[in-house]
Write a protein that holds these residues in place. Structure first.
Motif, mmCIF file in Angstrom:
data_model
loop_
_atom_site.group_PDB
_atom_site.id
_atom_site.type_symbol
_atom_site.label_atom_id
_atom_site.label_comp_id
_atom_site.label_asym_id
_atom_site.label_seq_id
_atom_site.Cartn_x
_atom_site.Cartn_y
_atom_site.Cartn_z
ATOM 1 N N GLY A 152 0.826 -1.200 0.000
ATOM 2 C CA GLY A 152 0.000 0.000 0.000
ATOM 3 C C GLY A 152 0.858 1.247 0.000
ATOM 4 N N LEU A 153 0.294 2.339 -0.520
ATOM 5 C CA LEU A 153 1.016 3.609 -0.573
ATOM 6 C C LEU A 153 1.139 4.200 0.829
ATOM 7 C CD1 LEU A 153 -0.739 5.216 -3.689
ATOM 8 C CD2 LEU A 153 1.403 3.903 -3.624
ATOM 9 N N VAL A 154 2.305 4.754 1.119
ATOM 10 C CA VAL A 154 2.570 5.439 2.384
ATOM 11 C C VAL A 154 2.791 6.910 2.073
ATOM 12 C CG1 VAL A 154 4.113 5.607 4.375
ATOM 13 C CG2 VAL A 154 3.593 3.363 3.374
ATOM 14 N N ASN A 155 1.871 7.753 2.512
ATOM 15 C CA ASN A 155 1.958 9.195 2.264
ATOM 16 C C ASN A 155 2.716 9.842 3.418
ATOM 17 O OD1 ASN A 155 1.645 11.871 1.648
ATOM 18 N ND2 ASN A 155 -0.592 11.858 1.640
ATOM 19 N N THR A 156 3.928 10.308 3.157
ATOM 20 C CA THR A 156 4.750 10.884 4.219
ATOM 21 C C THR A 156 4.367 12.301 4.584
ATOM 22 O OG1 THR A 156 6.441 11.758 2.700
ATOM 23 C CG2 THR A 156 6.709 9.479 3.472
ATOM 24 N N HIS A 157 3.526 12.939 3.780
ATOM 25 C CA HIS A 157 3.082 14.300 4.086
ATOM 26 C C HIS A 157 1.658 14.489 3.607
ATOM 27 C CE1 HIS A 157 3.834 18.959 3.796
ATOM 28 N NE2 HIS A 157 2.752 18.636 4.507
ATOM 29 N N GLY A 158 0.728 14.251 4.517
ATOM 30 C CA GLY A 158 -0.676 14.580 4.287
ATOM 31 C C GLY A 158 -1.197 15.313 5.502
ATOM 32 N N HIS A 159 -2.502 15.567 5.517
ATOM 33 C CA HIS A 159 -3.147 16.199 6.670
ATOM 34 C C HIS A 159 -4.503 15.532 6.870
ATOM 35 C CE1 HIS A 159 -0.277 19.516 7.177
ATOM 36 N NE2 HIS A 159 -0.168 19.463 5.855
ATOM 37 N N VAL A 160 -4.700 14.967 8.035
ATOM 38 C CA VAL A 160 -5.982 14.367 8.411
ATOM 39 C C VAL A 160 -6.524 15.257 9.509
ATOM 40 C CG1 VAL A 160 -7.149 12.301 9.224
ATOM 41 C CG2 VAL A 160 -5.089 12.098 7.805
ATOM 42 N N GLY A 161 -7.478 16.113 9.156
ATOM 43 C CA GLY A 161 -7.865 17.153 10.101
ATOM 44 C C GLY A 161 -9.320 17.542 10.037
ATOM 45 N N GLY A 162 -9.582 18.843 10.152
ATOM 46 C CA GLY A 162 -10.931 19.344 10.351
ATOM 47 C C GLY A 162 -11.665 19.770 9.109
ATOM 48 N N VAL A 163 -11.136 19.480 7.923
ATOM 49 C CA VAL A 163 -11.777 19.930 6.692
ATOM 50 C C VAL A 163 -12.942 19.018 6.329
ATOM 51 C CG1 VAL A 163 -11.463 20.241 4.200
ATOM 52 C CG2 VAL A 163 -9.732 21.087 5.804
ATOM 53 N N LEU A 164 -14.059 19.640 5.990
ATOM 54 C CA LEU A 164 -15.237 18.951 5.475
ATOM 55 C C LEU A 164 -15.770 19.811 4.344
ATOM 56 C CD1 LEU A 164 -17.120 16.501 5.900
ATOM 57 C CD2 LEU A 164 -18.510 17.944 7.375
ATOM 58 N N GLY A 165 -15.803 19.262 3.118
ATOM 59 C CA GLY A 165 -16.094 20.107 1.966
ATOM 60 C C GLY A 165 -14.950 21.089 1.789
ATOM 61 N N LEU A 166 -15.274 22.386 1.831
ATOM 62 C CA LEU A 166 -14.243 23.423 1.785
ATOM 63 C C LEU A 166 -14.124 24.160 3.108
ATOM 64 C CD1 LEU A 166 -14.863 24.954 -1.782
ATOM 65 C CD2 LEU A 166 -13.185 23.225 -1.104
ATOM 66 N N GLU A 167 -14.756 23.614 4.151
ATOM 67 C CA GLU A 167 -14.761 24.261 5.460
ATOM 68 C C GLU A 167 -13.809 23.562 6.415
ATOM 69 O OE1 GLU A 167 -19.461 25.652 5.609
ATOM 70 O OE2 GLU A 167 -18.692 24.122 7.001
ATOM 71 N N ASP A 168 -13.152 24.370 7.246
ATOM 72 C CA ASP A 168 -12.383 23.809 8.343
ATOM 73 C C ASP A 168 -13.264 23.831 9.597
ATOM 74 O OD1 ASP A 168 -10.268 22.726 9.747
ATOM 75 O OD2 ASP A 168 -8.805 24.163 8.964
ATOM 76 N N GLY A 169 -12.732 23.398 10.708
ATOM 77 C CA GLY A 169 -13.479 23.442 11.959
ATOM 78 C C GLY A 169 -14.284 22.207 12.276
ATOM 79 N N HIS A 170 -13.999 21.098 11.584
ATOM 80 C CA HIS A 170 -14.755 19.863 11.811
ATOM 81 C C HIS A 170 -13.836 18.751 12.315
ATOM 82 C CE1 HIS A 170 -18.319 21.494 9.725
ATOM 83 N NE2 HIS A 170 -17.446 22.041 8.906
#
Length: 431
Positions: free
Chosen positions: A88-106
């Motif tokens: 499987g691919l290993v992504n060394t630089h991503g972000h798993v965070g609060g974005v939903l759609g185009l909004e942050d804060g989730h």
């Protein structure tokens, strides 16, 4: 020199243990056998044309040619004749965070799990989230060493370290360390001259503090001279391309001196200018199958598109992409370790799909399919300090993808994903 056991002996001993347990119903649980596929294990060994992958309790028990690996009589067999298995691919630089759609804060557990499942559906089985991570992410990281896992693995960096003084920045890094992060992340960038860049005295203090806590440090950067300063100061990972000037012998030597990995994140540049009009991939069935329709609606807004077109940064970053591609090829040719990364997760940087496009941009830059696969599997795992993922050998987690094609001949074969498996479990959202 003391030598370890041969590969043949390791396989034989592994098979003996697997076979005895299978025959006696001993401890260890059900054996899964994935047979018949072309097998590229990511270790540097040659492709096996008729491979067998044995899995027990989420981990690989054996991997190799059918002629050397017997399948236990009571194993559950998955016949993948005519297909290709790669890690499987290993992504060394991503972000798993609060974005939903185009909004942050989730930022909550449900949204993090949604994103990790989306990554997994595209064959990304591990993500190193470099910033914006909170307690929920750390809890998911702590819960993932299980044979029941069915979503991408997560590693975290906490808050991106900032501060106007060394003491202030070190305090942020210390808070991250206390929370139990895997990495410390800093930004050394003036955003094309529009903001104040972190000074060397500050980043030197943070690097020293991170290392004192046993943590590795990743550096966001843009400029060649900043890359040199950060490498001299001990950064452990360069988290973006050098995008202003061609790389030179000095920076190559600095990378080599401590084998610092370089993550190109080419799709990050694409995301800065591509939405000045409707991108071609909005008509790609491979994208549309899992597309975030709310995000697409927002990105189609004419006023938003006009703002992107009229922003001088868009043209600047489009030019920077070409510099980044040339530098990727140069550094790869010079033997610098390339670590697959995308910077996906912020609004408009579509997780999973952009990883597939990143593979294709790396090919456009001149890397061979095998170089790209190494950068996205075993090399990526090593670059983030993981020895339990990234290659298909005994003892590692059984995280792999099955492809109806040959990505070693054409990296675009990843678009023919047949299935994705994490800890030996088929990801339910995969094809």
């Amino acid at each position: 020199m003391k030598r370890g056991p041969s590969q043949a002996l390791v396989v034989a001993l592994t098979l003996l243990v697997v076979g005895c347990a299978a025959e006696t119903g001993g401890e260890g649980g059900e054996v899964l056998a994935f047979t018949g596929a072309r097998l590229w294990d990511g270790t540097g060994r040659s492709v096996v044309e008729d491979g067998v992958l044995l899995v027990r309790d989420g981990r690989i028990a054996a991997a190799g040619p059918r002629s050397e690996i017997g399948v236990p009589s009571d194993a559950t067999v998955h016949d993948f004749a005519g297909l290709t298995i790669v890690p499987g691919l290993v992504n060394t630089h991503g972000h798993v965070g609060g974005v939903l759609g185009l909004e942050d804060g989730h930022y909550d557990t449900d949204n993090l799990l949604r994103q990790l499942s989306l990554y997994a559906a595209y064959g990304v089985t591990a993500v190193n989230s470099l910033g914006g991570d909170g307690p929920e992410g750390i809890a998911l990281r702590d819960a993932q060493d299980t044979p029941d896992l069915e979503r991408a693995r997560l590693y975290v960096a906490g808050a991106v370290v900032a501060g106007d003084t060394p003491a202030a920045a070190v305090a942020v890094a210390a808070g991250n360390a206390d929370a139990g992060v895997d990495w410390v992340k800093i930004r050394v960038d003036d955003n094309l001259g529009t903001t104040t860049k972190m000074a060397p005295a500050i980043y030197e203090a943070v690097i020293e503090a991170a290392h004192a806590r046993g943590l590795r440090l990743a550096s966001h950067l843009f400029y060649l001279e900043d890359a040199k300063g950060l490498l001299r100061s001990g950064t452990d990972f360069v988290a973006h391309s050098i995008r202003d000037l061609p790389v030179d012998e000095e920076v190559v030597a600095l990378f080599r001196a401590r084998d610092v990995c370089y993550s190109p994140t080419l799709m990050r540049e694409v995301s800065t200018f591509v939405y000045g009009r409707e991108p071609e991939f909005f008509a790609d069935p491979f994208f549309l199958k899992r597309a975030d329709t709310a995000a697409m609606r927002g990105l189609r807004d004419p006023e938003r598109q006009a703002r992107v077109r009229d922003n001088p940064a868009s043209a600047a970053y489009e030019g920077a992409l070409e510099v980044a591609k040339r530098n990727l090829k140069s550094l790869s040719d010079e033997g610098v370790t390339i670590a697959f990364g995308t910077d996906t997760g912020p609004p408009g940087r579509f997780q999973g799909y952009f990883e597939i496009l990143e593979l294709e941009l790396m090919a456009e830059a001149g890397m061979s399919p095998e170089q790209i696969l190494r950068s996205a599997t075993g090399d990526a795992a090593r670059c983030i300090g993981r020895d339990d993922i990234g290659v298909l050998e005994a003892g590692r987690w059984a995280d792999f993808v099955v492809i109806d094609g040959d990505p070693l001949a054409d990296i675009r074969a990843f678009r023919q994903l047949q299935s994705v498996w994490i800890a030996g479990n088929r990801v339910s959202a995969s094809p």
